[in-house]
Design a protein around this motif. Sequence first.
Motif, PDB file in Angstrom:
ATOM      1  N   ALA A  69      70.231  10.330  -0.683  1.00 33.00           N
ATOM      2  CA  ALA A  69      70.990  10.521  -1.834  1.00 33.00           C
ATOM      3  C   ALA A  69      72.287  10.405  -1.399  1.00 33.00           C
ATOM      4  O   ALA A  69      72.586  11.086  -0.401  1.00 33.00           O
ATOM      5  N   ARG A  70      73.048   9.612  -2.263  1.00 31.51           N
ATOM      6  CA  ARG A  70      74.479  10.005  -2.255  1.00 31.51           C
ATOM      7  C   ARG A  70      75.014  11.151  -2.681  1.00 31.51           C
ATOM      8  O   ARG A  70      74.728  11.179  -4.091  1.00 31.51           O
ATOM      9  N   VAL A  71      75.619  12.034  -2.088  1.00 30.43           N
ATOM     10  CA  VAL A  71      75.995  13.551  -2.814  1.00 30.43           C
ATOM     11  C   VAL A  71      77.238  13.509  -2.987  1.00 30.43           C
ATOM     12  O   VAL A  71      78.260  13.206  -2.160  1.00 30.43           O
ATOM     13  N   HIS A  72      77.585  13.904  -4.381  1.00 30.67           N
ATOM     14  CA  HIS A  72      79.143  13.992  -4.572  1.00 30.67           C
ATOM     15  C   HIS A  72      79.218  15.497  -4.895  1.00 30.67           C
ATOM     16  O   HIS A  72      78.490  16.202  -5.620  1.00 30.67           O
ATOM     17  N   ALA A  73      79.854  16.268  -3.927  1.00 32.20           N
ATOM     18  CA  ALA A  73      80.028  17.761  -3.750  1.00 32.20           C
ATOM     19  C   ALA A  73      81.189  18.115  -3.467  1.00 32.20           C
ATOM     20  O   ALA A  73      81.958  17.485  -2.825  1.00 32.20           O
ATOM     21  N   VAL A  74      81.443  19.520  -3.731  1.00 32.99           N
ATOM     22  CA  VAL A  74      82.438  20.372  -2.959  1.00 32.99           C
ATOM     23  C   VAL A  74      81.874  21.320  -2.126  1.00 32.99           C
ATOM     24  O   VAL A  74      81.056  21.974  -2.526  1.00 32.99           O
ATOM     25  N   VAL A  75      82.477  21.429  -0.968  1.00 38.49           N
ATOM     26  CA  VAL A  75      81.884  22.421   0.064  1.00 38.49           C
ATOM     27  C   VAL A  75      82.488  24.014  -0.325  1.00 38.49           C
ATOM     28  O   VAL A  75      83.668  24.059  -0.395  1.00 38.49           O
ATOM     29  N   GLU A  76      81.812  24.942  -0.492  1.00 41.85           N
ATOM     30  CA  GLU A  76      82.304  26.228  -0.742  1.00 41.85           C
ATOM     31  C   GLU A  76      81.568  27.066   0.446  1.00 41.85           C
ATOM     32  O   GLU A  76      80.803  26.680   1.133  1.00 41.85           O
ATOM     33  N   SER A  77      82.071  28.421   0.574  1.00 39.82           N
ATOM     34  CA  SER A  77      81.628  29.503   1.256  1.00 39.82           C
ATOM     35  C   SER A  77      80.898  30.603   0.446  1.00 39.82           C
ATOM     36  O   SER A  77      81.508  31.046  -0.614  1.00 39.82           O
ATOM     37  N   TYR A  78      79.687  30.695   0.818  1.00 35.66           N
ATOM     38  CA  TYR A  78      79.185  31.735   0.181  1.00 35.66           C
ATOM     39  C   TYR A  78      78.421  32.542   1.373  1.00 35.66           C
ATOM     40  O   TYR A  78      77.537  32.166   2.121  1.00 35.66           O
ATOM     41  N   ARG A  79      78.502  33.822   1.157  1.00 29.82           N
ATOM     42  CA  ARG A  79      78.132  34.845   2.221  1.00 29.82           C
ATOM     43  C   ARG A  79      78.182  34.241   3.500  1.00 29.82           C
ATOM     44  O   ARG A  79      77.284  34.143   4.536  1.00 29.82           O
ATOM     45  N   ASP A  80      79.391  33.945   4.014  1.00 31.46           N
ATOM     46  CA  ASP A  80      79.584  33.433   5.418  1.00 31.46           C
ATOM     47  C   ASP A  80      78.749  32.145   5.727  1.00 31.46           C
ATOM     48  O   ASP A  80      78.938  31.860   7.010  1.00 31.46           O
ATOM     49  N   SER A  81      78.291  31.392   4.934  1.00 30.97           N
ATOM     50  CA  SER A  81      77.786  30.303   5.060  1.00 30.97           C
ATOM     51  C   SER A  81      78.261  29.098   4.204  1.00 30.97           C
ATOM     52  O   SER A  81      78.757  29.281   3.135  1.00 30.97           O
ATOM     53  N   LEU A  82      77.892  27.997   4.501  1.00 31.97           N
ATOM     54  CA  LEU A  82      78.620  26.705   3.858  1.00 31.97           C
ATOM     55  C   LEU A  82      77.468  26.547   2.545  1.00 31.97           C
ATOM     56  O   LEU A  82      76.313  26.625   2.850  1.00 31.97           O
ATOM     57  N   GLN A  83      78.096  26.008   1.564  1.00 31.69           N
ATOM     58  CA  GLN A  83      77.039  25.783   0.337  1.00 31.69           C
ATOM     59  C   GLN A  83      77.766  24.551  -0.433  1.00 31.69           C
ATOM     60  O   GLN A  83      79.040  24.678  -0.691  1.00 31.69           O
ATOM     61  N   LEU A  84      76.895  23.581  -0.665  1.00 26.44           N
ATOM     62  CA  LEU A  84      77.535  22.465  -1.511  1.00 26.44           C
ATOM     63  C   LEU A  84      77.491  22.775  -3.414  1.00 26.44           C
ATOM     64  O   LEU A  84      76.246  23.009  -3.533  1.00 26.44           O
ATOM     65  N   LYS A  85      78.371  22.535  -3.797  1.00 27.93           N
ATOM     66  CA  LYS A  85      78.261  22.536  -5.467  1.00 27.93           C
ATOM     67  C   LYS A  85      78.075  21.117  -5.607  1.00 27.93           C
ATOM     68  O   LYS A  85      79.193  20.570  -5.550  1.00 27.93           O
ATOM     69  N   VAL A  86      77.054  20.886  -6.014  1.00 29.57           N
ATOM     70  CA  VAL A  86      76.640  19.632  -6.214  1.00 29.57           C
ATOM     71  C   VAL A  86      77.128  18.969  -7.635  1.00 29.57           C
ATOM     72  O   VAL A  86      76.779  19.569  -8.593  1.00 29.57           O
ATOM     73  N   GLU A  87      78.021  17.876  -7.659  1.00 26.60           N
ATOM     74  CA  GLU A  87      78.392  17.480  -8.985  1.00 26.60           C
ATOM     75  C   GLU A  87      77.651  16.248  -9.552  1.00 26.60           C
ATOM     76  O   GLU A  87      77.102  15.915 -10.665  1.00 26.60           O
ATOM     77  N   HIS A  88      77.014  15.534  -8.427  1.00 28.47           N
ATOM     78  CA  HIS A  88      76.370  14.159  -8.970  1.00 28.47           C
ATOM     79  C   HIS A  88      75.405  13.925  -7.669  1.00 28.47           C
ATOM     80  O   HIS A  88      75.721  14.076  -6.764  1.00 28.47           O
TER      81      HIS A  88
END
Length: 341
Positions: A69-88
């Motif tokens: 998939a083509r992922v449109h997201a912003v990278v966030e930090s959650y509990r010292d790990s990276l996490q993507l907040k997926v927009e589309h």
Amino acid sequence: MTQKTQYIRELTPGTMVNDLFILSSANMGQSRNGPYWNVSFKDCTGTVNGKIWSPKSNEYPSLEAGTIARVHAVVESYRDSLQLKVEHLEFILDNNGINLADFLPASKIPPEDMLEALEDMITETMAHKPWKKLCRKVLRNETVRERLLTAPGAKTVHHAYVGGLLEHTLSVAKTCMSICNNYPELDRQTLLAGAIFHDLGKAWELSGGLANDYTDEGRLLGHIQIGQEKLQPFLAKAKDLDPGLKLHLNHLITSHHGEHEFGSPVRPKTPEAFVLHHADNLDAKMNMIEAAYEDMDQTGATWSPFLRFMDRNIFRPTPTPDATRKNRNKTENQCLLPLKA
């Protein structure tokens, strides 16, 4: 060919993501604000978790793991790990023009070379012709060979990449032969056969490919029983191989997990079975530590995060100065990131 430019290992908090990744898992959750998706994405450099929050989650009534998939997201930090907040998400239905090497990590050693190394060990070690004949027939079987050349060593825990099964098998075989040098009373030839075939069933237990998930056969039987079943036709035709040797080989394969709580139908009951079990366990642990060190190299950390499958954190000690010491920072599993201008 679609050019991939963003890789998971290079992501940092605040980065805007717009690139192709494999959707490796997807599970629906429920929060006070509505349903959401827990997802994870991977490419050849690693894996990252993500969330698709409500109401955006309602746009995806189902998500199928193992798709690109083509992922449109912003990278966030959650509990010292990276996490993507997926927009589309835009799913790619046709993989033509996509370089799969961007998405699937692979052993740094070509699988053909590892198969050849196993053949060389058979030639050098097996003086007993029935053993040599059996091992060669199995490894040269077209179906077996095709499976082995691409099979991962596990789904996630260790050697979980293309060629990982062969890499693990070759390493275990080398370790067993090294131990035989210290304990010459061991049956070197039977032990080598056990080392080569102890995880053969994994070539059918896991699908490999983009999804690398358990097959129906893998879930219902497990790789130990599958491996036994795949070997039986070859053993049945090996009329010149002593039944006692066949029995010992079957015991080595059946007992290599060591203890019942680790999925072993029986516990090791011969010296060779003990050696194989510990060589198998050691190689898996060393591969997990190597992967942890590679992640630590990115941050300069001396302690790893808590490793669930090892039930501990791993420390990188100060090495003794040694000019002959091999470079610890080994080449990454083959995923050659494009050079930046």
